[in-house]
Design a protein around this motif. Structure first.
Motif, PDB file in Angstrom:
ATOM      1  N   GLN A  20       0.832  -1.212   0.000  1.00  0.00           N
ATOM      2  CA  GLN A  20       0.000   0.000   0.000  1.00  0.00           C
ATOM      3  C   GLN A  20       0.858   1.251   0.000  1.00  0.00           C
ATOM      4  N   VAL A  21       1.901   1.263   0.818  1.00  0.00           N
ATOM      5  CA  VAL A  21       2.769   2.439   0.907  1.00  0.00           C
ATOM      6  C   VAL A  21       3.474   2.671  -0.430  1.00  0.00           C
ATOM      7  N   VAL A  22       3.985   1.612  -1.042  1.00  0.00           N
ATOM      8  CA  VAL A  22       4.694   1.756  -2.320  1.00  0.00           C
ATOM      9  C   VAL A  22       3.747   2.216  -3.424  1.00  0.00           C
ATOM     10  N   ILE A  23       2.569   1.627  -3.503  1.00  0.00           N
ATOM     11  CA  ILE A  23       1.598   1.991  -4.544  1.00  0.00           C
ATOM     12  C   ILE A  23       1.119   3.425  -4.340  1.00  0.00           C
ATOM     13  N   LEU A  24       0.849   3.821  -3.103  1.00  0.00           N
ATOM     14  CA  LEU A  24       0.439   5.206  -2.854  1.00  0.00           C
ATOM     15  C   LEU A  24       1.554   6.190  -3.188  1.00  0.00           C
ATOM     16  N   LEU A  25       2.791   5.818  -2.922  1.00  0.00           N
ATOM     17  CA  LEU A  25       3.915   6.680  -3.279  1.00  0.00           C
ATOM     18  C   LEU A  25       4.024   6.848  -4.794  1.00  0.00           C
ATOM     19  N   ILE A  26       3.865   5.753  -5.531  1.00  0.00           N
ATOM     20  CA  ILE A  26       3.913   5.832  -6.994  1.00  0.00           C
ATOM     21  C   ILE A  26       2.763   6.684  -7.522  1.00  0.00           C
ATOM     22  N   ALA A  27       1.564   6.482  -6.975  1.00  0.00           N
ATOM     23  CA  ALA A  27       0.407   7.274  -7.417  1.00  0.00           C
ATOM     24  C   ALA A  27       0.635   8.753  -7.146  1.00  0.00           C
ATOM     25  N   PHE A  28       1.129   9.064  -5.955  1.00  0.00           N
ATOM     26  CA  PHE A  28       1.404  10.456  -5.606  1.00  0.00           C
ATOM     27  C   PHE A  28       2.419  11.066  -6.558  1.00  0.00           C
ATOM     28  N   LEU A  29       3.515  10.354  -6.819  1.00  0.00           N
ATOM     29  CA  LEU A  29       4.570  10.897  -7.675  1.00  0.00           C
ATOM     30  C   LEU A  29       4.100  11.080  -9.119  1.00  0.00           C
TER      31      LEU A  29
ATOM     32  N   PHE B 136      -6.029  14.900  -4.823  1.00  0.00           N
ATOM     33  CA  PHE B 136      -5.450  13.569  -4.961  1.00  0.00           C
ATOM     34  C   PHE B 136      -4.105  13.502  -4.242  1.00  0.00           C
ATOM     35  N   GLU B 137      -3.289  14.532  -4.418  1.00  0.00           N
ATOM     36  CA  GLU B 137      -1.983  14.556  -3.767  1.00  0.00           C
ATOM     37  C   GLU B 137      -2.106  14.571  -2.248  1.00  0.00           C
ATOM     38  N   VAL B 138      -3.006  15.367  -1.733  1.00  0.00           N
ATOM     39  CA  VAL B 138      -3.185  15.451  -0.281  1.00  0.00           C
ATOM     40  C   VAL B 138      -3.671  14.116   0.283  1.00  0.00           C
ATOM     41  N   VAL B 139      -4.651  13.512  -0.379  1.00  0.00           N
ATOM     42  CA  VAL B 139      -5.204  12.247   0.109  1.00  0.00           C
ATOM     43  C   VAL B 139      -4.149  11.145   0.059  1.00  0.00           C
ATOM     44  N   THR B 140      -3.450  11.013  -1.056  1.00  0.00           N
ATOM     45  CA  THR B 140      -2.451   9.945  -1.160  1.00  0.00           C
ATOM     46  C   THR B 140      -1.280  10.185  -0.209  1.00  0.00           C
ATOM     47  N   ALA B 141      -0.847  11.428  -0.070  1.00  0.00           N
ATOM     48  CA  ALA B 141       0.274  11.713   0.835  1.00  0.00           C
ATOM     49  C   ALA B 141      -0.124  11.445   2.283  1.00  0.00           C
ATOM     50  N   TRP B 142      -1.333  11.851   2.672  1.00  0.00           N
ATOM     51  CA  TRP B 142      -1.771  11.645   4.050  1.00  0.00           C
ATOM     52  C   TRP B 142      -1.836  10.156   4.392  1.00  0.00           C
ATOM     53  N   PHE B 143      -2.478   9.370   3.536  1.00  0.00           N
ATOM     54  CA  PHE B 143      -2.614   7.954   3.853  1.00  0.00           C
ATOM     55  C   PHE B 143      -1.310   7.201   3.648  1.00  0.00           C
TER      56      PHE B 143
END
Length: 163
Positions: free
Chosen positions: A39-48, A65-72
């Motif tokens: 989850q952390v890796v996928i959220l990091l890729i999505a954020f980037l 989208f950036e705020v939500v993905t970065a927060w979680f």
């Protein structure tokens, strides 16, 4: 003249874990641990993906989208580190199972909504589409976490009355 002799014996019990001291390395190799890492890796890729392309397109939906993905991303990293270092057993005033369940439920809904918004507003930009796809993958992984968390919390309850 009598003397009284008092003998005091102190016993120290230490419990050793199979993977050593304060760090639970077995958790990092377990299904739940690998799921959190994923989850952390996928959220990091999505954020980037969205962040790198967001510089060229001004739209508040991408900022959402950036705020939500970065927060979680941060919250799920903290949960992983808590399990890795066994901090949830040291901070007992919080029901960690319920806290994680609620964060996963809210996170799943918010990441799903953010991914839909980015998918709709991507305008054919490949980095935004990729960020949206990774957001949907993160939503799927979060749903698996919710399901396993619910299964562990509620377990198999008896369905009929035992006589």
């Amino acid at each position: 003249m009598s003397h009284i002799v008092v003998v005091t014996t102190t016993t120290t019990t230490t419990t050793s874990t199979p993977d050593g001291g304060f760090c639970n390395l077995g958790y990092a190799r377990s299904f739940q641990g690998l799921l959190k890492i994923g989850q952390v890796v996928i959220l990091l890729i999505a954020f980037l993906c969205v962040h790198c392309e967001d510089r060229w397109i001004e739209n508040s939906s991408f900022n959402y989208f950036e705020v939500v993905t970065a927060w979680f991303l941060v919250v799920f990293s903290v949960f992983f580190l808590m399990h890795l270092f066994r901090l949830q057993s040291k901070i007992t005033c919080i029901n960690w199972m319920l806290t994680e369940f609620l964060h996963y439920a809210v996170g799943g809904i918010l990441v799903f909504i953010a991914s839909i918004v980015v998918a709709v507003k991507s305008y054919g930009v490949s980095a935004l589409i990729a960020g949206s796809v990774f957001g949907f993958i993160a939503t799927f992984l979060i749903a698996i976490s919710i399901w396993t968390s619910y299964k562990v919390t509620c377990g198999s309850q008896p369905t009929g009355a035992a006589v």
